[in-house]
Design a protein around this motif. Sequence first.
Motif, PDB file in Angstrom:
ATOM      1  N   ALA A   1      -6.880 -19.435   3.619  1.00 36.91           N
ATOM      2  CA  ALA A   1      -6.130 -18.678   4.620  1.00 36.91           C
ATOM      3  C   ALA A   1      -5.286 -17.598   3.963  1.00 36.91           C
ATOM      4  O   ALA A   1      -5.097 -16.513   4.521  1.00 36.91           O
ATOM      5  CB  ALA A   1      -5.243 -19.629   5.430  1.00 36.91           C
ATOM      6  N   PHE A   2      -4.790 -17.877   2.757  1.00 39.80           N
ATOM      7  CA  PHE A   2      -4.005 -16.873   2.033  1.00 39.80           C
ATOM      8  C   PHE A   2      -4.881 -15.694   1.631  1.00 39.80           C
ATOM      9  O   PHE A   2      -4.458 -14.532   1.728  1.00 39.80           O
ATOM     10  CB  PHE A   2      -3.359 -17.492   0.794  1.00 39.80           C
ATOM     11  CG  PHE A   2      -2.550 -16.507  -0.003  1.00 39.80           C
ATOM     12  CD1 PHE A   2      -1.323 -16.069   0.458  1.00 39.80           C
ATOM     13  CD2 PHE A   2      -3.022 -16.011  -1.215  1.00 39.80           C
ATOM     14  CE1 PHE A   2      -0.569 -15.136  -0.262  1.00 39.80           C
ATOM     15  CE2 PHE A   2      -2.285 -15.091  -1.944  1.00 39.80           C
ATOM     16  CZ  PHE A   2      -1.059 -14.654  -1.468  1.00 39.80           C
ATOM     17  N   VAL A   3      -6.105 -15.980   1.171  1.00 40.64           N
ATOM     18  CA  VAL A   3      -7.036 -14.909   0.818  1.00 40.64           C
ATOM     19  C   VAL A   3      -7.311 -14.033   2.046  1.00 40.64           C
ATOM     20  O   VAL A   3      -7.347 -12.801   1.962  1.00 40.64           O
ATOM     21  CB  VAL A   3      -8.352 -15.485   0.264  1.00 40.64           C
ATOM     22  CG1 VAL A   3      -9.400 -14.389   0.084  1.00 40.64           C
ATOM     23  CG2 VAL A   3      -8.102 -16.181  -1.065  1.00 40.64           C
ATOM     24  N   ALA A   4      -7.500 -14.671   3.209  1.00 42.96           N
ATOM     25  CA  ALA A   4      -7.734 -13.925   4.440  1.00 42.96           C
ATOM     26  C   ALA A   4      -6.520 -13.074   4.804  1.00 42.96           C
ATOM     27  O   ALA A   4      -6.660 -11.928   5.256  1.00 42.96           O
ATOM     28  CB  ALA A   4      -8.070 -14.888   5.578  1.00 42.96           C
ATOM     29  N   ALA A   5      -5.327 -13.626   4.613  1.00 40.58           N
ATOM     30  CA  ALA A   5      -4.103 -12.877   4.915  1.00 40.58           C
ATOM     31  C   ALA A   5      -3.958 -11.674   3.983  1.00 40.58           C
ATOM     32  O   ALA A   5      -3.548 -10.584   4.411  1.00 40.58           O
ATOM     33  CB  ALA A   5      -2.890 -13.795   4.803  1.00 40.58           C
ATOM     34  N   GLU A   6      -4.282 -11.853   2.702  1.00 39.79           N
ATOM     35  CA  GLU A   6      -4.250 -10.733   1.760  1.00 39.79           C
ATOM     36  C   GLU A   6      -5.225  -9.639   2.186  1.00 39.79           C
ATOM     37  O   GLU A   6      -4.900  -8.446   2.141  1.00 39.79           O
ATOM     38  CB  GLU A   6      -4.625 -11.216   0.360  1.00 39.79           C
ATOM     39  CG  GLU A   6      -3.511 -11.915  -0.395  1.00 39.79           C
ATOM     40  CD  GLU A   6      -3.898 -12.184  -1.828  1.00 39.79           C
ATOM     41  OE1 GLU A   6      -3.113 -11.885  -2.732  1.00 39.79           O
ATOM     42  OE2 GLU A   6      -5.020 -12.705  -2.044  1.00 39.79           O
ATOM     43  N   TYR A   7      -6.415 -10.042   2.592  1.00 37.64           N
ATOM     44  CA  TYR A   7      -7.425  -9.083   3.038  1.00 37.64           C
ATOM     45  C   TYR A   7      -6.914  -8.321   4.264  1.00 37.64           C
ATOM     46  O   TYR A   7      -7.047  -7.101   4.350  1.00 37.64           O
ATOM     47  CB  TYR A   7      -8.721  -9.814   3.372  1.00 37.64           C
ATOM     48  CG  TYR A   7      -9.888  -8.903   3.681  1.00 37.64           C
ATOM     49  CD1 TYR A   7     -10.842  -8.615   2.709  1.00 37.64           C
ATOM     50  CD2 TYR A   7     -10.046  -8.338   4.947  1.00 37.64           C
ATOM     51  CE1 TYR A   7     -11.918  -7.781   2.980  1.00 37.64           C
ATOM     52  CE2 TYR A   7     -11.108  -7.498   5.229  1.00 37.64           C
ATOM     53  CZ  TYR A   7     -12.046  -7.223   4.243  1.00 37.64           C
ATOM     54  OH  TYR A   7     -13.099  -6.389   4.523  1.00 37.64           O
ATOM     55  N   ALA A   8      -6.330  -9.053   5.205  1.00 37.06           N
ATOM     56  CA  ALA A   8      -5.812  -8.425   6.421  1.00 37.06           C
ATOM     57  C   ALA A   8      -4.718  -7.412   6.089  1.00 37.06           C
ATOM     58  O   ALA A   8      -4.657  -6.323   6.681  1.00 37.06           O
ATOM     59  CB  ALA A   8      -5.281  -9.491   7.376  1.00 37.06           C
TER      60      ALA A   8
END
Length: 274
Positions: free
Chosen positions: A14-21
């Motif tokens: 989820a952190f990787v997704a948040a960074e991408y966002a």
Amino acid sequence: MKTILVPTDFSENAFVAAEYACALADAAGQKVQLLHVYIALYAGYGEEGNSVKQIKWAETESGEAMKDLVGTLTKQFPDVDIEGECVKGFMIEVVMDKLKKGENSLVVMGTKGATNITESILGSTTYEVIKKSPVPVLVVPIDTPDFAFQRVGFFTAYDDDELDALFAFQQAITLRPHLAMVHFFKKDEKAPEKELAHWQRKVAEAYPDWGVSYHAIPVEKANINAVTQIAQTEGLDLLMFARPHKSFFQKIFEPSLTKAIANYPTIPSLFIKT
């Protein structure tokens, strides 16, 4: 200003997704809204005191985790407006309620992960959000490299409805990457030359300012391996699919593969309801 909604369970994925966002928001001039939905589990039969304690504990724990997450991302992306919210309830219901308000143009989610309490909520709800979301949903795998948005592969069945998907993409994400239009057909069938020419004219008429290339590819079977191979060959940064109706998935893919790509994407994948 458009806002990207990012459901999180505070897992690594989820952190990787948040960074991408956040990287996407930075490039496109958008805001990021982080959302954590917690469930306070308790037994009944007169244990009201314990249940209240559990709810307060969940509120405190999630609130502190969200504060840390917003702080970390703000340091990485100082030019992005990032806010966080923690809500008690069920993930799919809370996300759908938020999307109904029309304030979010895009949802970015991870696929798998685990918190220190229970299995990842995201892993079991990503596909449900894709099926129900009125806005595009972008799924980010945990091994996504540094953010890139230069080449997007759009898997097409040459359907007119897919032009609506391109419009939704244009509205949700203001960036203009190169579009690689990909169409699979069976090796023992003739290449759909007339359909391709017709589709090229329609896309050029609807989106004359976009850089677009077209690829009609013969395959033994249109499966996740074929998708991965074309992504690698074309150097794609993102895969894009239109759904539902009689889409690329229903015409070319087995229904189970839709879920497989959503849950186990090899690179970031965008799903658009038409």
